[in-house]
Design a protein around this motif. Structure first.
Motif, mmCIF file in Angstrom:
data_model
loop_
_atom_site.group_PDB
_atom_site.id
_atom_site.type_symbol
_atom_site.label_atom_id
_atom_site.label_comp_id
_atom_site.label_asym_id
_atom_site.label_seq_id
_atom_site.Cartn_x
_atom_site.Cartn_y
_atom_site.Cartn_z
ATOM 1 N N ASP A 84 -0.266 2.489 5.228
ATOM 2 C CA ASP A 84 -1.276 2.435 6.288
ATOM 3 C C ASP A 84 -1.561 1.026 6.804
ATOM 4 O O ASP A 84 -2.598 0.778 7.423
ATOM 5 C CB ASP A 84 -2.586 3.074 5.813
ATOM 6 C CG ASP A 84 -3.178 2.391 4.580
ATOM 7 O OD1 ASP A 84 -2.564 1.433 4.065
ATOM 8 O OD2 ASP A 84 -4.248 2.820 4.119
ATOM 9 N N ASP A 104 0.133 4.083 0.604
ATOM 10 C CA ASP A 104 -0.211 5.015 1.681
ATOM 11 C C ASP A 104 0.501 4.707 2.997
ATOM 12 O O ASP A 104 0.380 5.473 3.954
ATOM 13 C CB ASP A 104 -1.723 4.999 1.939
ATOM 14 C CG ASP A 104 -2.523 5.563 0.777
ATOM 15 O OD1 ASP A 104 -1.912 6.170 -0.123
ATOM 16 O OD2 ASP A 104 -3.758 5.389 0.764
ATOM 17 N N SER A 162 -4.808 7.836 5.533
ATOM 18 C CA SER A 162 -3.608 8.169 6.286
ATOM 19 C C SER A 162 -2.753 9.133 5.461
ATOM 20 O O SER A 162 -2.615 8.963 4.258
ATOM 21 C CB SER A 162 -2.792 6.911 6.609
ATOM 22 O OG SER A 162 -3.591 5.950 7.273
ATOM 23 N N SER A 219 -1.129 11.965 -8.939
ATOM 24 C CA SER A 219 -1.305 10.657 -8.293
ATOM 25 C C SER A 219 -0.938 9.481 -9.192
ATOM 26 O O SER A 219 -0.208 8.570 -8.785
ATOM 27 C CB SER A 219 -2.748 10.503 -7.814
ATOM 28 O OG SER A 219 -3.068 11.493 -6.865
ATOM 29 N N MET A 258 -1.546 11.172 -2.725
ATOM 30 C CA MET A 258 -2.311 10.023 -2.256
ATOM 31 C C MET A 258 -2.312 9.945 -0.731
ATOM 32 O O MET A 258 -1.409 10.450 -0.075
ATOM 33 C CB MET A 258 -1.748 8.742 -2.859
ATOM 34 C CG MET A 258 -2.074 8.600 -4.334
ATOM 35 S SD MET A 258 -0.934 7.483 -5.178
ATOM 36 C CE MET A 258 0.563 8.426 -5.082
ATOM 37 N N GLY A 259 -3.314 9.294 -0.214
ATOM 38 C CA GLY A 259 -3.498 9.160 1.223
ATOM 39 C C GLY A 259 -4.979 9.133 1.531
ATOM 40 O O GLY A 259 -5.571 10.133 1.932
ATOM 41 N N ARG A 260 -5.594 7.981 1.304
ATOM 42 C CA ARG A 260 -7.047 7.870 1.450
ATOM 43 C C ARG A 260 -7.475 8.046 2.901
ATOM 44 O O ARG A 260 -8.387 8.801 3.208
ATOM 45 C CB ARG A 260 -7.515 6.511 0.913
ATOM 46 C CG ARG A 260 -9.013 6.331 0.940
ATOM 47 C CD ARG A 260 -9.424 4.946 0.487
ATOM 48 N NE ARG A 260 -9.178 4.735 -0.932
ATOM 49 C CZ ARG A 260 -8.309 3.857 -1.417
ATOM 50 N NH1 ARG A 260 -7.593 3.125 -0.599
ATOM 51 N NH2 ARG A 260 -8.147 3.722 -2.708
ATOM 52 N N THR A 289 0.852 -1.181 0.000
ATOM 53 C CA THR A 289 0.000 0.000 0.000
ATOM 54 C C THR A 289 0.882 1.222 0.000
ATOM 55 O O THR A 289 1.691 1.417 0.900
ATOM 56 C CB THR A 289 -0.978 0.022 1.186
ATOM 57 O OG1 THR A 289 -1.537 1.338 1.306
ATOM 58 C CG2 THR A 289 -0.294 -0.339 2.476
ATOM 59 N N ALA A 344 -3.525 15.647 1.306
ATOM 60 C CA ALA A 344 -3.773 14.229 1.044
ATOM 61 C C ALA A 344 -5.196 14.058 0.528
ATOM 62 O O ALA A 344 -6.109 14.797 0.920
ATOM 63 C CB ALA A 344 -3.575 13.409 2.315
#
Length: 440
Positions: free
Chosen positions: A212, A210, A257, A361, A253-255, A208, A308
């Motif tokens: 996370d 992110d 987190s 992104s 990016m960072g949905r 991932t 984010a």
């Protein structure tokens, strides 16, 4: 035992086959030693955690150290392995595929290595994707490219049908490279395999961008993400300073987190504001973001904002809650929202501003892994193969406290890792940007 301290790894059965690796069991002979199952790594290395265990006479939470075992469950030369990649793209996927193939072929002499095309769809016959034979010759150069040579897809597939495919094709071990949804799918496959009493190992390699995934230090692709983002921020700064009251907004990016956004802000200290999903912030009001931005422009005549993708979703009212095929919430575009609200605010103030909005992104996630991520991917893939050959199953390989360990999948999918707003990392981001501690 406290369930929170239980990191026991499931196994397919007794490991009775000798490893083909010519390693040592003697300390001091300058040859790497086989790793024993009772070689554990402390989850909490703080003095306070140690004292709590002493005071309460309890065993500290420990994780199984990753590495080659002297005894294996499988007979390596009779083994068929499969590799599948799921979810969105991420730097380093091809590195992991390559290293899995090389380790299976050269370390253990695996009989056959299969690539499953297009994610879990490839395990469902109706899609007609077929399989790809993977050899060292086929994968030798794929690490130079981003994306995944196997293709990917989102969304779950019928678990029983996927296990049917594994069983019918005599697949002994499946390596699934993916994020939260993929890992949950791996665990479900493992549960069905266990019900059928099949000798098939399933292994998750956490992917991932992110960063996370809970409990582990980092996931692959993350470092490349903010590495690739850094020159974009540099160019955004050039755009901002090139105009009077210039404002550059960069959405990363960072949905759920904000590690990429915060890390990029620290790495590129030209960022003046970083907004992440973990923080609450207001746009309006005396202490709100727009007032802080106004003060910044009055002093410096330009500003760079990194946001984010999952930040500020509380600013959107109503509307249908949409999810993608993997069940992830599809967030509304905070970058465009900020651009619109900033323009409205300064228009009302009678202040002329120039706003540039940049969303890189897809460029970032499809980039090839940088050197550090490449190293990390290779080592993680090797550890995954060692664990699978020993008959371990339903586990992920990750790094914790700078040690590679095996963790039960069920433990890492309970929640997502998030930035601790009281932690030193976030404090470093605030120190770098100079933004107020609170924007509400």
């Amino acid at each position: 035992m406290n369930p929170e301290n239980n990191f026991e790894i499931a196994t397919l059965g007794a490991a009775t086959n000798s490893s083909p690796l010519h390693l040592s069991k003697t300390i001091g002979d300058q040859i790497f030693n086989f790793v024993e199952d009772d070689n554990k790594i402390l989850a909490d290395i703080s003095l306070n955690g140690f004292n709590v265990c002493i005071q309460n006479n309890i065993q500290p939470a420990c994780l199984e150290k990753a590495g080659p075992r002297e005894k294996l469950f499988f007979k390596p030369r009779n083994t068929t392995a499969a590799i599948v990649t799921c979810g969105g793209l991420c730097p380093g996927i091809n590195n992991v595929i390559r290293s899995l193939v090389m380790a299976l072929h050269y370390f253990y002499g695996a009989k056959r290595i299969i690539g499953i095309p297009y994610g879990y769809e490839g395990l469902i016959p109706k899609y007609g994707h077929g399989f790809r034979e993977l050899t060292p010759e086929i994968v030798k150069d794929i690490h130079e490219f981003g994306g995944t040579m196997l293709g990917s897809s989102r969304g779950g597939q019928p678990v029983d049908e996927m296990v049917d495919t594994l069983e019918k094709n005599n697949i002994d071990m499946l390596f699934a490279i993916g994020g939260d949804g993929t890992l949950k799918g791996v665990n479900a496959l493992g549960e069905e395999i266990e019900k059928r009493k099949l000798p098939i190992a399933v292994v998750g390699i956490p992917k991932t961008i992110d960063n996370d995934i809970d409990l582990i230090d980092k996931s692959f692709g993350f470092e490349t993400a903010f590495d690739v983002a850094s020159p974009i921020i540099r160019d955004a700064h050039n755009e901002a300073t090139g105009a009077y009251n210039g404002i550059a907004i960069v959405k990363l990016m960072g949905r759920d987190s904000g590690f990429i956004a915060a890390s990029t802000a620290i790495a590129m200290p030209v960022v003046n504001f970083v907004l992440v999903p973990e923080m609450g912030f207001a746009l309006d009001g005396e202490n709100g973001f727009l007032q802080a931005l106004k003060k910044r422009l009055q002093m410096k005549k330009h500003a760079v904002i990194v946001v984010a993708e999952g930040a500020g979703q509380h600013l959107f009212e109503g509307g249908e809650r949409l999810t993608d095929a993997s069940g992830n919430v599809q967030h509304k575009d905070i970058g465009l929202h900020l651009k619109r609200r900033i323009k409205e605010y300064f228009d009302a103030e009678g202040t002329e501003v120039t706003i540039k909005y940049i969303d890189p992104s897809y460029i970032i996630r499809s980039a090839p892994a940088n050197t550090n991520d490449s190293l990390f991917c290779n080592r993680m893939a090797y550890q995954a193969v060692h664990g699978a050959m020993a008959g371990k199953t339903k586990f992920v390989v990750g790094r914790l406290n700078n040690q590679f360990v095996y963790l039960p999948i069920s433990r890492v999918v309970n929640k997502r890792k998030k930035i601790d707003l009281e932690g030193e990392f976030w404090f470093a981001a605030l120190q770098s940007t100079g933004q107020p501690f609170s924007l509400q």
